[in-house]
Design a protein around this motif. Structure first.
Motif, short mmCIF file in Angstrom:
data_model
loop_
_atom_site.label_atom_id
_atom_site.label_comp_id
_atom_site.label_asym_id
_atom_site.label_seq_id
_atom_site.Cartn_x
_atom_site.Cartn_y
_atom_site.Cartn_z
N GLY A 4 0.96 -1.04 -0.01
CA GLY A 4 -0.15 0.02 -0.03
C GLY A 4 0.80 1.21 -0.01
O GLY A 4 2.07 1.28 0.43
N ILE A 5 0.30 2.36 -0.50
CA ILE A 5 0.83 3.65 -0.48
C ILE A 5 0.05 4.41 0.29
O ILE A 5 -1.18 4.70 0.08
CB ILE A 5 1.22 4.21 -1.98
N GLU A 6 0.66 5.31 1.43
CA GLU A 6 0.10 6.12 1.94
C GLU A 6 -0.24 7.64 1.14
O GLU A 6 0.52 8.70 1.24
CB GLU A 6 0.67 6.61 3.38
N LEU A 7 -1.21 7.55 0.39
CA LEU A 7 -1.51 8.61 -0.55
C LEU A 7 -1.66 9.97 0.16
O LEU A 7 -1.12 11.24 -0.30
CB LEU A 7 -2.68 8.62 -1.23
N ASP A 8 -2.32 10.29 1.22
CA ASP A 8 -2.50 11.24 2.15
C ASP A 8 -1.07 12.15 2.43
O ASP A 8 -0.81 13.27 2.48
CB ASP A 8 -3.47 11.38 3.44
N ARG A 9 -0.34 11.44 2.76
CA ARG A 9 1.04 11.76 3.30
C ARG A 9 1.51 12.50 1.97
O ARG A 9 2.16 13.61 2.26
CB ARG A 9 2.16 10.58 3.55
N PHE A 10 1.57 12.18 0.54
CA PHE A 10 2.21 12.92 -0.48
C PHE A 10 1.06 13.93 -0.87
O PHE A 10 1.55 14.96 -1.52
CB PHE A 10 2.08 11.77 -1.72
N ALA A 11 -0.06 13.82 -0.51
CA ALA A 11 -1.20 15.03 -1.02
C ALA A 11 -0.78 16.01 -0.09
O ALA A 11 -1.12 17.38 -0.53
CB ALA A 11 -2.58 14.20 -0.71
N ARG A 12 -0.22 15.83 0.82
CA ARG A 12 -0.24 17.15 1.92
C ARG A 12 1.22 17.68 1.70
O ARG A 12 1.48 18.93 2.26
CB ARG A 12 -0.23 16.69 3.25
N VAL A 13 2.33 17.33 0.84
CA VAL A 13 3.36 17.72 0.73
C VAL A 13 3.41 19.01 -0.15
O VAL A 13 2.81 19.05 -1.42
CB VAL A 13 4.33 16.61 -0.16
N SER A 14 4.19 20.16 0.14
CA SER A 14 4.43 21.38 -0.56
C SER A 14 5.82 21.51 -0.82
O SER A 14 6.39 21.77 0.28
CB SER A 14 3.65 22.42 0.12
N VAL A 15 6.24 21.63 -2.03
CA VAL A 15 7.61 21.83 -2.66
C VAL A 15 7.64 23.08 -3.24
O VAL A 15 7.24 23.06 -4.22
CB VAL A 15 8.13 20.42 -3.16
N ASP A 16 8.61 23.69 -2.75
CA ASP A 16 9.30 24.86 -3.77
C ASP A 16 10.17 24.20 -4.65
O ASP A 16 11.62 24.12 -4.29
CB ASP A 16 9.94 25.97 -2.75
N SER A 17 9.89 24.02 -5.85
CA SER A 17 10.66 23.25 -6.80
C SER A 17 12.04 24.07 -7.14
O SER A 17 13.21 23.65 -7.14
CB SER A 17 9.98 22.86 -8.16
N ALA A 18 12.03 25.36 -7.27
CA ALA A 18 12.97 26.20 -7.41
C ALA A 18 14.03 26.13 -6.42
O ALA A 18 15.13 26.07 -6.53
CB ALA A 18 12.45 27.87 -7.74
N ALA A 19 13.32 26.31 -5.17
CA ALA A 19 14.06 26.20 -4.04
C ALA A 19 15.01 25.01 -3.98
O ALA A 19 16.21 24.72 -3.71
CB ALA A 19 13.44 26.64 -2.73
N LYS A 20 14.23 23.99 -4.03
CA LYS A 20 14.89 22.62 -4.08
C LYS A 20 15.90 22.34 -5.09
O LYS A 20 17.24 21.75 -4.83
CB LYS A 20 13.72 21.30 -4.16
N ARG A 21 15.85 22.66 -6.12
CA ARG A 21 16.73 22.72 -7.28
C ARG A 21 18.27 23.51 -6.88
O ARG A 21 19.18 23.05 -7.18
CB ARG A 21 16.38 23.07 -8.76
N ALA A 22 17.81 24.82 -6.40
CA ALA A 22 18.92 25.48 -5.96
C ALA A 22 19.68 24.92 -4.90
O ALA A 22 20.89 24.91 -4.65
CB ALA A 22 18.27 26.84 -5.47
N SER A 23 19.05 24.07 -4.16
CA SER A 23 19.73 23.49 -2.84
C SER A 23 20.44 22.31 -3.30
O SER A 23 21.29 22.01 -2.68
CB SER A 23 18.73 22.85 -1.74
N LEU A 24 20.23 21.75 -4.26
CA LEU A 24 20.97 20.56 -5.03
C LEU A 24 21.74 20.88 -5.86
O LEU A 24 22.71 20.24 -6.45
CB LEU A 24 19.96 19.76 -5.71
N GLY A 25 22.08 22.49 -6.20
CA GLY A 25 23.01 22.79 -7.30
C GLY A 25 22.62 22.48 -8.65
O GLY A 25 23.39 22.64 -9.65
N LEU A 26 21.01 22.33 -8.90
CA LEU A 26 20.77 22.05 -10.31
C LEU A 26 20.21 23.36 -10.82
O LEU A 26 19.74 24.42 -10.41
CB LEU A 26 19.34 21.18 -10.09
N PRO A 27 20.42 23.71 -12.00
CA PRO A 27 20.33 24.96 -12.95
C PRO A 27 18.82 24.95 -13.01
O PRO A 27 17.90 23.65 -12.97
CB PRO A 27 20.85 24.58 -14.24
N PRO A 28 18.07 26.11 -13.01
CA PRO A 28 16.74 26.23 -13.32
C PRO A 28 15.95 25.46 -14.22
O PRO A 28 14.94 24.95 -14.07
CB PRO A 28 16.29 27.73 -13.21
N GLN A 29 16.81 25.52 -15.54
CA GLN A 29 16.19 24.91 -16.67
C GLN A 29 16.56 23.18 -16.77
O GLN A 29 16.25 22.60 -17.85
CB GLN A 29 16.50 25.54 -17.91
#
Length: 282
Positions: free
Chosen positions: A191-216
């Motif tokens: 099984g997969i706990e769907l509610d857990r992922f439904a509640r996740v809010s991610v700032d993708s630009a900030a996450k990319r920057a934290s990993l050192g990934l270019p925006p594009q």
């Protein structure tokens, strides 16, 4: 059938105020899919109905340490290479001490030792043995029939109350390569706990920057043990071809395991290390 197995468990403790004691028996609780599943089961099960006990054949690992920190009883048996016959009385002692009602053996080696311990419990200790549920998550790769397994598994399965495979393809492989009777295996998907992922809010630009990934960047990701069965080499070789056509592509490899050094060496030889990043366990 699983339904009748559950009903039998309910009948076992009918009139008894204590919860059913279920031992989760695993190889270890290092980072991995099966291990995470055990961790989630132990934490999320209704404690008024089920009292979980955790036992590892080898080592605690990451999830074992977390469960211990949360107050759960976690045993480790420190198995030695080969068939460790001392495991049988050790495991039987824990079963007796904890008054275990059900052993849930996760994968083949825990199932093997669970069967022997149940027999020891019945014969040497002359006591009613716990119910035994065996869940298989994946057989060794490359797949091949082993004489010992072909001979032994039809006998071992006689001592299991239920046998579960987590997919239809795994069930087919257990029948074809491991010689388990098809009629004994039920398929129960993870099984997969769907509610857990439904509640996740991610700032993708900030996450990319934290990993050192270019925006594009065009990002490909894999979350898996660095193990032969996951076939990371195929992914790395495919990614080299992707890089030739998609210069802004990046590959993020999340996880750890015994193949880490070999995979990093392969990435080096393929000259993809500037875009294929090993991020470790997360």
């Amino acid at each position: 059938m699983i339904g009748s197995f559950v009903l039998n468990l309910m009948n076992m403790t009918q009139g008894d105020s204590r919860p059913i004691k279920v031992m989760q028996l695993a190889l270890s609780l290092t980072i991995g899919g099966t291990e995470k599943l055990v961790y989630d089961i132990v934490r999320r099960v209704d404690k008024q109905t089920v009292a979980p006990i955790i036992c590892c054949l080898d080592e605690f690992g990451h999830f074992g340490e977390r469960l211990q920190a949360e107050g759960f009883q976690v045993y480790t048996l420190s198995r030695t290479p080969g068939i460790d016959w001392q495991m049988i009385p050790k495991l039987a002692h824990i079963i007796e001490q904890e008054q275990v009602d059900v052993i849930h053996a996760q994968q083949y080696s825990p199932f093997f030792y669970a069967v022997l311990s149940v027999l020891y419990y019945r014969i040497a200790l002359r006591k009613p043995a716990p119910k035994l549920l065996y869940t298989e998550h994946g057989i060794f790769y490359p797949y091949r029939r082993k004489f010992k397994h072909v001979l032994l598994n039809p006998i071992l399965c006689q001592f299991a109350d239920e046998i579960v495979a987590i997919s239809k393809s795994l069930k087919a492989n257990m029948v074809k390569y491991e010689n388990f009777p098809e009629r004994r295996i039920e398929v129960v998907y993870n099984g997969i706990e769907l509610d857990r992922f439904a509640r996740v809010s991610v700032d993708s630009a900030a996450k990319r920057a934290s990993l050192g990934l270019p925006p594009q960047a065009q990002v490909i990701g894999i979350v898996a043990r660095l193990n032969q069965v996951k076939n990371h080499p195929m992914l790395l070789r495919a990614f080299k071809r992707i890089m030739a056509q998609q210069p802004d592509a990046y590959l993020l490899i999340i996880g750890d395991g015994p193949e880490e050094a070999k995979l990093k060496a392969l990435a080096e030889s393929l000259q993809v290390t500037d875009r294929a990043w090993f991020l470790g366990p997360r």
